[in-house]
Design a protein around this motif. Structure first.
Motif, mmCIF file in Angstrom:
data_model
loop_
_atom_site.group_PDB
_atom_site.id
_atom_site.type_symbol
_atom_site.label_atom_id
_atom_site.label_comp_id
_atom_site.label_asym_id
_atom_site.label_seq_id
_atom_site.Cartn_x
_atom_site.Cartn_y
_atom_site.Cartn_z
ATOM 1 N N ASP A 78 0.837 -1.209 -0.084
ATOM 2 C CA ASP A 78 0.059 0.019 -0.102
ATOM 3 C C ASP A 78 0.801 1.101 0.043
ATOM 4 N N THR A 79 2.050 1.065 0.652
ATOM 5 C CA THR A 79 2.898 2.237 0.681
ATOM 6 C C THR A 79 3.449 2.358 -0.696
ATOM 7 N N ALA A 80 3.687 1.530 -1.432
ATOM 8 C CA ALA A 80 4.302 1.652 -2.971
ATOM 9 C C ALA A 80 3.274 2.200 -3.748
ATOM 10 N N TYR A 81 2.042 1.726 -3.432
ATOM 11 C CA TYR A 81 0.879 2.432 -4.270
ATOM 12 C C TYR A 81 0.646 3.861 -4.069
ATOM 13 N N ALA A 82 0.937 4.204 -2.754
ATOM 14 C CA ALA A 82 0.634 5.600 -2.249
ATOM 15 C C ALA A 82 1.708 6.654 -2.910
ATOM 16 N N TYR A 83 2.899 6.097 -2.945
ATOM 17 C CA TYR A 83 3.765 6.890 -3.515
ATOM 18 C C TYR A 83 3.527 7.035 -5.066
ATOM 19 N N TYR A 84 3.110 6.055 -5.495
ATOM 20 C CA TYR A 84 2.763 5.901 -6.961
ATOM 21 C C TYR A 84 1.606 7.070 -7.156
ATOM 22 N N LYS A 85 0.732 6.929 -6.555
ATOM 23 C CA LYS A 85 -0.474 7.835 -6.663
ATOM 24 C C LYS A 85 -0.017 9.339 -6.357
ATOM 25 N N ASP A 86 0.983 9.637 -5.552
ATOM 26 C CA ASP A 86 1.552 10.794 -5.172
ATOM 27 C C ASP A 86 2.456 11.398 -5.901
ATOM 28 N N ASP A 87 2.693 10.763 -7.201
ATOM 29 C CA ASP A 87 3.901 11.262 -8.222
ATOM 30 C C ASP A 87 5.204 11.092 -7.708
ATOM 31 N N GLU A 88 5.464 9.952 -6.940
ATOM 32 C CA GLU A 88 6.836 9.774 -6.374
ATOM 33 C C GLU A 88 7.255 8.458 -6.665
ATOM 34 N N PRO A 89 7.636 8.349 -8.234
ATOM 35 C CA PRO A 89 7.861 7.128 -8.644
ATOM 36 C C PRO A 89 9.175 6.283 -8.304
ATOM 37 N N GLU A 90 10.189 7.073 -7.875
ATOM 38 C CA GLU A 90 11.339 6.575 -7.282
ATOM 39 C C GLU A 90 11.116 5.871 -6.080
ATOM 40 N N LYS A 91 10.494 6.483 -5.146
ATOM 41 C CA LYS A 91 10.011 5.888 -3.958
ATOM 42 C C LYS A 91 9.167 4.782 -4.075
ATOM 43 N N ALA A 92 8.363 4.918 -4.820
ATOM 44 C CA ALA A 92 7.424 3.847 -5.259
ATOM 45 C C ALA A 92 8.235 2.596 -5.696
#
Length: 269
Positions: A78-92
């Motif tokens: 879920d953390t990976a998905y949250a980063y993805y939706k928050d436009d943080e691809p590297e963190k995702a």
């Protein structure tokens, strides 16, 4: 006077640090007596409400307090998905890859691979791009290849996954994009008189991207480049293949060098 200013500045800095620490500790204090179920439910609600920063913070608290078990594992995804939706691809990507390392046999690995592909795919969902087809050939070819590999691994390992059909559709777009990138390079070489390099690029498209919209032009580039290099036999053979596969091709009427303004609708998808 300088000493007074220094003391004031130091006081402000310390006050700022205290305020930041208070903000950081706020969620930890509020949730200190929560069960893992309540903590996960709250984080998930924040995620569904598009409050990605707070969702990530709650997932981190959950993992630190309850590092083992299914809730901690799901929190990583879920953390990976949250980063993805928050436009943080590297963190995702980092979060997905951490999940892959820690739980290689997890039953939701198909979703992890799908999410990894989505992050790399990075399709622009803006209104304008929904109206006008995105030109995938302009994308970074490495990003295209990496996204393709993620989706391909998903389809190969989990062919019955509910994410496989969409992954397959995206793979087709990415193949088209890779072919588009190659044709752009071939055109560049042709216009600069690097005929051997142009022929090699065009041949690569014919061999590797046979199901893309760029094969017809690739054959035309090959024929034209061979004639420029006085390789008549190769040029005639290529023209014969072009005629067999594209009998109505405009390149049979005029060579590539005189036919570069093909109507846009011939390549519209």
């Amino acid at each position: 006077m300088k000493k007074i200013l220094l003391v004031v500045a130091l006081g402000l800095a310390l006050g700022g640090c205290a305020g930041t620490k208070g903000t950081i500790d706020k969620d930890a204090q509020i949730t200190q007596d929560w069960t893992v179920e309540k903590l996960y439910a709250e984080a998930h609600d924040e995620l569904n409400s598009n409050n990605y920063t707070r969702a990530i913070k709650l997932y981190e608290i959950l993992e630190s307090r309850f590092p083992n078990g299914r809730y901690a594992q799901q929190a990583q995804l879920d953390t990976a998905y949250a980063y993805y939706k928050d436009d943080e691809p590297e963190k995702a990507l980092a979060a997905v890859e951490r999940f892959q390392r820690n739980h290689p046999q997890h039953p939701n690995m198909d979703y992890a691979l799908y999410l990894k592909g989505l992050v790399l795919f990075n399709e622009d969902q803006s209104f304008l791009n929904k109206l006008a087809s995105q030109d995938w050939s302009d994308r970074d070819p490495k990003a295209n290849r990496d996204a393709y590999q993620a989706f391909a691994e998903l389809v190969e390992r989990y062919p019955n996954s509910k994410y496989a059909p969409d992954a397959t559709e995206r793979m087709a777009k990415l193949v088209d994009a890779l072919g588009g990138n190659e044709i752009a390079v071939a055109r560049y070489y042709m216009k600069r008189g690097a005929y051997l390099a142009a022929a090699n690029r065009a041949q690569k498209i014919v061999e590797r991207y046979q199901n893309t919209r760029f094969v017809e032009e690739s054959l035309a580039i090959m024929e034209s480049s061979y004639r420029k290099m006085n390789k008549t036999q190769l040029a005639d053979d290529t023209r014969r293949i072009l005629a067999q596969n594209f009998p109505n091709s405009p390149y049979l009427q005029k060579p590539w060098s005189e036919n570069t303004s093909i109507p846009w609708w011939r390549y519209w998808r």
